[in-house]
Design a protein around this motif. Structure first.
Motif: not given
Ligand code: NAD
Ligand code: DGY
Length: 318
Positions: A35, A50, A53-55, A57, A78-81, A237
């Motif tokens: 991160a 990207s 699985p880099n978050r 967030d 799902d890894q993205v806010d 997932r």
């Protein structure tokens, strides 16, 4: 304009970025970028591709508010806010549609591999266990004419349903947030409740996104409502099934088998008991990993990046 790429994308994508005069820096190490390293790498960039699985967030997005666009090398987000990205006006793009057939093929491959214990028997040969031709104690079960239950009949689920209906005359039932008229008309798919999906499926394949609603959806209690000879497939997932419960369900013969392209965590540890079970097949998240599909994904990523850098709406905006 400068873009950071946090992994590998198809060479055709790199060429198209260069043709658009975009300067690229790429993460080349075998290990996943951390991160902190991702924030550092994006400090002087306008966009991010990207990969993996880099978050993405709130912490990352706030540290990299200056980014105009983040193009995901995936359809899943799902890894993205997303709420935070919207608030910060950072456009997020994904790669829908172009990977549906390849990912459905992966589910199909797992379904067949599990039904004939193929991965287990392959290992048996490697370990010198093939002594002579004789009726094997490791009998499989047939797929032809059985009932396929799809949890999440979106783009990938529909591709799998079409393949299974055409190749194996499978009866298709599905559970989704909403009815899929196309599938009902084209392949006679029947909408059922979640409980009915569990009770009727011979093969149950998961194709929803990972969300708060679907996280840990498949627990021991849920597996217990499935047929004892059912095959569970997950190419969506790993977080959608509870792995400890899946292991227990297989050990106790609550269900017959499982095929996974996604695990929780990823990578799966090589000592995981699932890897030595007879009617289990596991793949290392290769759903979309074909030359054709990765080229097609790279093209969508470039379209998203180019539009985002110009401040235009992304063609494949999440
Ligand atoms: N293994 C891989 O490499 C790989 C490749 C591509 C996609 N995927 C995963 O597959 C998922 C599906 O991709 P897609 O392109 O088919 O997406 P999609 O949006 O077309 O389909 C998802 C479907 O699930 C349904 N759904 C969502 N939440 C639900 C819920 N709580 N209950 C019932 N139905 C629900 C949606 O209504 C939709 O029809 C992605 O989100 C991604 O996580 C994995
Ligand atoms: O969501 C996707 O497209 C795949 O899982 C790749 O991450």
């Amino acid at each position: 304009m400068k873009v950071f790429i946090s992994g590998n994308i198809a060479p055709i994508g790199l060429k198209q970025l260069e043709d658009n005069n975009i300067s690229i820096t790429q993460w080349k190490e075998e290990r996943q970028i951390t991160a902190e390293e991702l924030v550092q790498a994006c400090k002087d960039k306008d966009g991010l591709i990207s990969v993996g699985p880099n978050r993405i967030d709130a912490a990352f997005l706030n540290a990299c508010k200056h980014l105009k666009v983040i193009a995901l090398h995936s359809v899943g987000f799902d890894q993205v806010d997303i709420t935070e990205a919207k608030k910060l006006n950072i456009a997020i793009g994904n790669t829908p549609g172009v990977l549906s057939s390849a990912t459905a093929d992966t589910a199909f491959l797992l379904m067949l591999a599990v039904s004939r214990k193929a991965f287990y028997l392959h290992k048996k040969i490697i370990n010198g266990g093939w002594k002579n031709y004789e009726p094997t104690p490791e009998l499989g079960i047939e797929i032809n004419g059985k009932t396929l239950g799809i949890f999440g009949l979106g783009k990938i689920g529909l591709e799998l349903a079409k393949k299974c209906a055409a190749a194996y005359q499978m009866k298709i039932i599905y559970h989704n947030r909403s009815r899929n008229q196309e599938a009902e008309k084209e392949i006679g798919a029947e909408y059922v409740s979640f409980e009915e999906l569990l009770a009727q499926s011979d093969v149950l394949s998961v194709h929803t996104a990972l969300t708060a609603e679907t996280k840990d959806k498949f627990t021991l209690e849920v597996f217990d409502k499935m047929k004892p000879n059912a095959i569970f497939i997950n190419t969506a997932r790993g977080g959608i099934h509870n792995e400890k419960d899946l292991i227990k369900a297989l050990e106790d013969k609550v269900i017959w088998g499982a095929g996974l392209d996604v695990t929780n965590p990823e990578p799966m540890d090589k000592s995981n008991p699932l890897l030595s079970m007879e009617s289990v097949a596991v793949l290392p998240h290769i759903g979309s990993a074909t030359e054709e599909t990765r080229d097609a994904m790279a093209k969508l990523i470039v379209e998203n990046i180019v539009a985002g850098l110009k401040g235009e709406k992304l063609p494949y905006q999440v």
